[in-house]
Design a protein around this motif. Structure first.
Motif, PDB file in Angstrom:
ATOM      1  N   GLY A 164     -11.639  11.247  -8.875  1.00  0.00           N
ATOM      2  CA  GLY A 164     -10.914  11.925  -7.813  1.00  0.00           C
ATOM      3  C   GLY A 164      -9.614  11.267  -7.447  1.00  0.00           C
ATOM      4  N   LYS A 165      -9.359  10.109  -8.080  1.00  0.00           N
ATOM      5  CA  LYS A 165      -8.115   9.379  -7.808  1.00  0.00           C
ATOM      6  C   LYS A 165      -7.921   9.136  -6.313  1.00  0.00           C
ATOM      7  N   VAL A 166      -8.983   8.710  -5.638  1.00  0.00           N
ATOM      8  CA  VAL A 166      -8.880   8.350  -4.224  1.00  0.00           C
ATOM      9  C   VAL A 166      -7.917   7.171  -4.127  1.00  0.00           C
ATOM     10  N   PRO A 167      -6.917   7.235  -3.252  1.00  0.00           N
ATOM     11  CA  PRO A 167      -5.864   6.202  -3.262  1.00  0.00           C
ATOM     12  C   PRO A 167      -6.337   4.798  -2.903  1.00  0.00           C
ATOM     13  N   ILE A 168      -7.251   4.683  -1.923  1.00  0.00           N
ATOM     14  CA  ILE A 168      -7.617   3.353  -1.431  1.00  0.00           C
ATOM     15  C   ILE A 168      -9.135   3.225  -1.339  1.00  0.00           C
ATOM     16  N   GLU A 200      -5.269   5.186  10.450  1.00  0.00           N
ATOM     17  CA  GLU A 200      -4.189   5.305  11.441  1.00  0.00           C
ATOM     18  C   GLU A 200      -2.828   5.027  10.813  1.00  0.00           C
ATOM     19  N   LEU A 201      -2.782   4.044   9.899  1.00  0.00           N
ATOM     20  CA  LEU A 201      -1.506   3.695   9.249  1.00  0.00           C
ATOM     21  C   LEU A 201      -1.041   4.772   8.277  1.00  0.00           C
ATOM     22  N   PHE A 202      -1.996   5.391   7.564  1.00  0.00           N
ATOM     23  CA  PHE A 202      -1.661   6.381   6.536  1.00  0.00           C
ATOM     24  C   PHE A 202      -2.434   7.680   6.798  1.00  0.00           C
ATOM     25  N   PRO A 203      -1.998   8.462   7.781  1.00  0.00           N
ATOM     26  CA  PRO A 203      -2.699   9.717   8.122  1.00  0.00           C
ATOM     27  C   PRO A 203      -2.758  10.668   6.925  1.00  0.00           C
ATOM     28  N   GLY A 204      -3.932  11.267   6.744  1.00  0.00           N
ATOM     29  CA  GLY A 204      -4.096  12.243   5.667  1.00  0.00           C
ATOM     30  C   GLY A 204      -4.448  11.641   4.325  1.00  0.00           C
ATOM     31  N   VAL A 205      -4.388  10.328   4.206  1.00  0.00           N
ATOM     32  CA  VAL A 205      -4.731   9.664   2.947  1.00  0.00           C
ATOM     33  C   VAL A 205      -6.229   9.380   2.932  1.00  0.00           C
ATOM     34  N   GLU A 206      -6.898   9.741   1.851  1.00  0.00           N
ATOM     35  CA  GLU A 206      -8.338   9.520   1.766  1.00  0.00           C
ATOM     36  C   GLU A 206      -8.637   8.042   1.554  1.00  0.00           C
ATOM     37  N   ILE A 207      -9.514   7.511   2.383  1.00  0.00           N
ATOM     38  CA  ILE A 207      -9.932   6.108   2.290  1.00  0.00           C
ATOM     39  C   ILE A 207     -11.427   6.090   1.986  1.00  0.00           C
ATOM     40  N   LEU A 208     -11.809   5.447   0.903  1.00  0.00           N
ATOM     41  CA  LEU A 208     -13.214   5.371   0.500  1.00  0.00           C
ATOM     42  C   LEU A 208     -13.759   3.990   0.864  1.00  0.00           C
ATOM     43  N   ARG A 209     -14.945   3.964   1.467  1.00  0.00           N
ATOM     44  CA  ARG A 209     -15.554   2.693   1.843  1.00  0.00           C
ATOM     45  C   ARG A 209     -16.827   2.457   1.043  1.00  0.00           C
ATOM     46  N   LEU A 212       0.831  -1.205   0.000  1.00  0.00           N
ATOM     47  CA  LEU A 212       0.000   0.000   0.000  1.00  0.00           C
ATOM     48  C   LEU A 212       0.864   1.252   0.000  1.00  0.00           C
ATOM     49  N   ALA A 213       1.903   1.260   0.826  1.00  0.00           N
ATOM     50  CA  ALA A 213       2.815   2.407   0.889  1.00  0.00           C
ATOM     51  C   ALA A 213       3.487   2.628  -0.459  1.00  0.00           C
ATOM     52  N   SER A 214       3.879   1.533  -1.109  1.00  0.00           N
ATOM     53  CA  SER A 214       4.516   1.632  -2.416  1.00  0.00           C
ATOM     54  C   SER A 214       3.570   2.234  -3.451  1.00  0.00           C
ATOM     55  N   ASN A 215       2.326   1.820  -3.413  1.00  0.00           N
ATOM     56  CA  ASN A 215       1.348   2.370  -4.353  1.00  0.00           C
ATOM     57  C   ASN A 215       1.101   3.853  -4.112  1.00  0.00           C
ATOM     58  N   LEU A 216       1.040   4.239  -2.842  1.00  0.00           N
ATOM     59  CA  LEU A 216       0.841   5.652  -2.518  1.00  0.00           C
ATOM     60  C   LEU A 216       1.988   6.495  -3.047  1.00  0.00           C
ATOM     61  N   GLU A 217       3.210   5.997  -2.952  1.00  0.00           N
ATOM     62  CA  GLU A 217       4.371   6.737  -3.459  1.00  0.00           C
ATOM     63  C   GLU A 217       4.288   6.924  -4.973  1.00  0.00           C
ATOM     64  N   ARG A 218       3.782   5.903  -5.683  1.00  0.00           N
ATOM     65  CA  ARG A 218       3.723   5.962  -7.154  1.00  0.00           C
ATOM     66  C   ARG A 218       2.446   6.624  -7.667  1.00  0.00           C
ATOM     67  N   GLY A 219       1.538   6.978  -6.761  1.00  0.00           N
ATOM     68  CA  GLY A 219       0.288   7.607  -7.193  1.00  0.00           C
ATOM     69  C   GLY A 219      -0.684   6.630  -7.818  1.00  0.00           C
ATOM     70  N   ASP A 223     -13.462  -1.921 -13.674  1.00  0.00           N
ATOM     71  CA  ASP A 223     -12.298  -1.814 -14.564  1.00  0.00           C
ATOM     72  C   ASP A 223     -11.697  -0.421 -14.429  1.00  0.00           C
ATOM     73  N   PHE A 224     -10.641  -0.309 -13.604  1.00  0.00           N
ATOM     74  CA  PHE A 224      -9.958   0.964 -13.400  1.00  0.00           C
ATOM     75  C   PHE A 224      -8.478   0.757 -13.733  1.00  0.00           C
ATOM     76  N   GLU A 225      -7.998   1.482 -14.730  1.00  0.00           N
ATOM     77  CA  GLU A 225      -6.637   1.224 -15.222  1.00  0.00           C
ATOM     78  C   GLU A 225      -5.553   1.609 -14.228  1.00  0.00           C
ATOM     79  N   ASN A 226      -5.881   2.499 -13.272  1.00  0.00           N
ATOM     80  CA  ASN A 226      -4.853   2.925 -12.311  1.00  0.00           C
ATOM     81  C   ASN A 226      -4.814   2.051 -11.059  1.00  0.00           C
ATOM     82  N   VAL A 227      -5.691   1.044 -10.994  1.00  0.00           N
ATOM     83  CA  VAL A 227      -5.673   0.116  -9.849  1.00  0.00           C
ATOM     84  C   VAL A 227      -4.618  -0.951 -10.118  1.00  0.00           C
TER      85      VAL A 227
END
Length: 826
Positions: free
Chosen positions: A622-626, A591-600, A503-510, A638-642
């Motif tokens: 919106g390119k929500v990370p998770i 808690e693990l990734f403060p400030g990162v938007e998490i969509l449920r 997850l951290a690696s994906n966040l770094e690469r956008g 089907d999302f090409e950035n996932v």
């Protein structure tokens, strides 16, 4: 002698045990309107209570020795079901042990359903004193009269029931009605009406109209503006006319009075799909493997002979592109097509794709649409204004003429099986419709059901395969994480160390990630650390699930909820939270990734209309990370950035009381892993499990369906489960557990006598139970089941039907209801 017209009517009030066509006399004034396929209001039972029904056929033969009741009124201006629709209703009754009216109701949109209202009124000329005298010594009759006089002389039957509580008002109402004190009026109100709007047009030639208003352009500028606009556009709705000119309705009326403008009404459709532009894109090119698949399937479709084909393609193989070409070919031949998907969450994405190629030819049908929108989409299909139906399970009943193609995407999904009457499977109904229309049924999946693959390999279905991804990309790299090792390392959270790193690696690469957990809520249950007490639902035999969003313990079966106590109610000990749901996973990620938007995305976040589409649009645009979600996120998206997918608890559905558990788990894992790496970037997946050596987990990790199928089909053969035999489940339910159990025992004895007569021991039906259902009590009703394993033949269905009718008429064991289900998924 006048010809007598008899209507054979299927009634809404008739239970399965007494379901049959009832004969009613059609009054002369209703002849020509009371025809097969229309709904009528008729008197039924000793009290002649008005009930809704649908006309199945007409006859001129009066049954001897019977005095027929008359049809009260006709509810529809035109038939809502045609001849094929009525035949389908009768087929469903015989196949799924439902009433004919239940089947008809399932086929119609909710906007067409009628609400029948019985209103009791004080008869004209009856005063208060006379009414109470007629009540005599009946306390309930007096209570009813108290209510009626307090309500101005009239009250609906529902109000009367509420006023009397548990007491039955029928005897008192009968007394008052027979004495002429009360009279009954019945009205039927449809759920949704047709939407109409006023349209304005010029009543004179454009030159004459402009000449009439030009002289008063300065003193009446709005009249001039309206006429000028109508000269330009011809006609438009009054609403738009007022919006663009600033005119009021009074201005429009003055122009009508002057003879310059005419007003007409036209029907408009809610939802907006009919306004979509025509095809705006050419169909995507197919690769070699897709082209072969398309040609094979289209050849079957063109043959005009009914057929079923299994399109077996790995995730990302481009099955949707093949669907598009098949639909276009069917439309070019003048046929119609239907596409079914298992989840409402998939319809917005597919709707965008389909409308891009087929424009307003597409109509969408699913339960999240507003009643008016769904009704209008149904009308567009019925009128031929749309030729492609897209929707979930109930869309299989779409009123399409000249049906040439039905596509069931993700055909293995259990959501295609209805859990409520009628308990149909969309695949079986689709087979029936294709058989009658001479069409092709395409079953598409990366993980076909064991039954479908067996029939395909046996030659009953045609088998078409897509073995490679459309973009020639490799399948995602899959890592299996042993959660027992995580516990030994001191990690008790839901997120393993490996998943955290990915997850951290994906966040770094956008890049984006999807996490899958098929359990909503925060924690599976709450337990006291001192005495072990676990809060349970008072109405169901299940533990309560904790929801952090509202800090309540909730039952997912009956809806009961209670506040989370600060301490154990029994001993005052500290409460511990056990297990995890989507809410808890979201909290841990925050808690693990403060400030990162998490969509449920689960049933708690998409309960409103279009909730699925709004969340998925946010995730994509919106390119929500998770994105964290239940099985809504596991299929078809089907999302090409996932590029990363994480399965939080792969064991969740694996060790449950169902012979389909392995198949469901393999399918879910394979589908969710396939959401990663669908674009140019490669994908990865992390599967978290406590049993990494389980064969189902291993097969899913390497996406090896063939190996899984080989193991599963051998197990099914040994156990005599589908596809080798069908499963009939008789479920008895009631408030008294002992009565429920005795009813099941009685049913078993009847089936034992029947099975013992079989000479061939190997082919003899097998009986299991009675045993409690997986959740034995739901909403204060106990449930026991009796399972019969045998072939689904007409003889067996007649036997089950006879048992159901006998159970309903059983006077020894009362208060227990029994229903039957064929090949259930729960």
């Amino acid at each position: 002698m006048d010809v007598v017209v008899i209507a054979k009517v299927a009634l809404a009030a008739a239970a399965y045990a007494i379901d049959k066509p009832y004969d009613y006399l059609v009054p002369a004034e209703l002849e020509g309107r009371a025809i097969p396929g229309v709904r009528v209001l008729v008197p039924f039972g000793r009290g002649n209570k008005h009930t809704e029904g649908i006309v199945l056929a007409l006859s001129d033969t009066v049954p001897s020795g019977k005095r027929l009741k008359e049809v009260y009124t006709v509810l529809d201006d035109a038939p809502v079901l045609d001849e094929q629709g009525l035949k389908l209703c009768l087929w469903m009754r015989e196949r799924y042990f439902c009433t004919v009216y239940d089947a008809a109701r399932a086929m119609l949109p909710a906007g067409l359903w009628f609400s029948i209202r019985d209103t009791y009124q004080i008869a004209p000329g009856v005063d208060r004193e006379a009414s109470y005298a007629a009540a005599g010594r009946s306390r309930r009759a007096e209570q009813i009269l108290d209510l009626l006089w307090a309500c101005g002389g009239a009250a609906e039957l529902g109000q009367i029931h509420a006023a009397l509580g548990t007491a039955d008002p029928a005897p008192a109402l009968k007394i008052l009605t027979e004495h002429g004190v009360l009279r009954l009026e019945t009205s039927a109100q449809r759920g949704v009406g047709d939407k109409r709007e006023k349209v304005a047009a010029l009543a004179l030639p454009a030159e004459d109209a402009m000449a009439s208003v030009s002289s008063k352009r300065r003193s009446a500028p709005l009249r001039y503006a309206v006429v000028e606009l109508l000269c330009a556009v011809g006609s438009t709705s009054v609403k738009e006319l007022c919006y663009f000119t600033g005119a009021s309705n009074a201005t429009i009326r003055s122009l009508v009075k002057s003879g310059l403008v005419t007003l007409k009404e036209r029907e408009v459709f809610r939802g907006g799909h009919e306004e979509a532009a025509g095809p705006v894109s050419s169909l995507p090119p197919l690769n070699g493997e897709q082209e072969i698949a398309f040609q094979t399937l289209d050849c079957l479709c063109r043959s005009k002979e009914p057929a079923v084909a299994l399109l077996y393609g790995v995730t990302g193989s481009g099955k949707t592109q093949v669907y598009l070409r098949l639909i276009q070919a069917a439309l070019d031949r003048g046929q119609t097509a239907m596409v079914l998907v298992p989840e409402i969450a998939l319809t917005p994405q597919l709707l965008r794709i389909f409308t891009a190629y087929f424009g307003s030819d597409v109509a969408v049908l699913h339960s999240s649409l507003r009643a008016g929108e769904r009704y209008d989409e149904w009308k567009r299909l019925r009128a031929g204004r749309a030729r492609v139906a897209l929707g979930t399970r109930s869309a299989v009943f779409a009123p399409l003429g000249n049906l040439g193609l039905i596509i069931l995407d993700e055909e293995q999904e259990g959501s295609y099986k209805s859990e409520n009457p009628p308990r149909y499977h969309a695949r079986e109904v689709a087979k029936y419709r294709c058989a009658k229309a001479g069409g092709l049924l395409v079953l598409g999946s990366a993980t076909p059901s064991v039954e479908s693959m067996y029939l395909a390999q046996s030659g009953v279905y045609h088998l078409v395969t897509l073995s490679k991804r459309y973009n020639e990309r490799a399948l995602p790299a899959v890592y299996v994480t042993d959660m027992k090792e995580e516990l030994r390392a001191g990690n008790g959270s839901s997120i393993s160390a490996q998943l955290k790193r990915e997850l951290a690696s994906n966040l770094e690469r956008g890049e984006q990630s999807i996490l899958f957990l098929n359990r909503r809520g925060a924690s599976r249950m709450v337990s006291c650390g001192e005495c072990g007490e676990v809060p349970v639902c008072p109405r169901c035999s299940v533990h309560l699930t904790y929801h952090s969003a509202n800090h309540r313990l909730m039952c997912h079966y009956c809806g009961y909820s209670e506040p989370l106590p600060n301490t154990c109610p029994t001993c005052g000990g500290t409460l511990n939270f056990i297990g995890a749901g989507t809410q808890k996973v979201q909290s841990e990620l925050e808690e693990l990734f403060p400030g990162v938007e998490i969509l449920r995305m689960d049933a708690d976040t998409v309960s409103v209309a279009d909730g699925h589409q709004k969340l998925l649009d946010r995730f994509q645009k919106g390119k929500v990370p998770i994105l964290v979600g239940t099985q809504m996120v596991a299929k078809g998206l089907d999302f090409e950035n996932v590029t990363l997918v994480g399965v939080i608890a792969a064991d969740l559905a694996l060790y449950v009381d169902s012979f389909r558990a392995s198949e469901r788990t393999f399918s879910l894992l394979t589908q969710v892993v396939g959401r990663a790496g669908r674009g140019e970037k490669s994908g990865r997946a992390v599967i978290q499990t406590y049993t990494p050596d389980n064969d189902v987990i291993r097969c899913a990790a390497i996406q090896d369906y063939d190996r899984f199928y080989a193991q599963e089909i051998n197990l099914r053969r040994l156990m005599d489960y589908p596809p080798f035999r069908d499963v009939f489940v008789l479920t008895a339910s009631g408030i008294d557990e002992s009565a429920v159990f005795r009813k099941c025992q009685k049913l078993r004895r009847s089936l034992e006598d029947w099975a013992a007569a079989w000479r061939d021991y190997d082919a003899r039906p097998r009986l299991l139970g009675p045993a409690p259902a997986s959740v034995a009590k739901v909403n204060n009703r106990y449930r026991y089941r009796l399972t019969l394993l045998c072939q689904n033949t007409k003889e067996v269905r007649q036997l089950i039907s006879t048992l159901l009718i006998a159970a309903a008429n059983d006077r020894e064991i009362r208060g227990v209801s029994v229903f039957a289900d064929v090949n259930p998924y729960d």
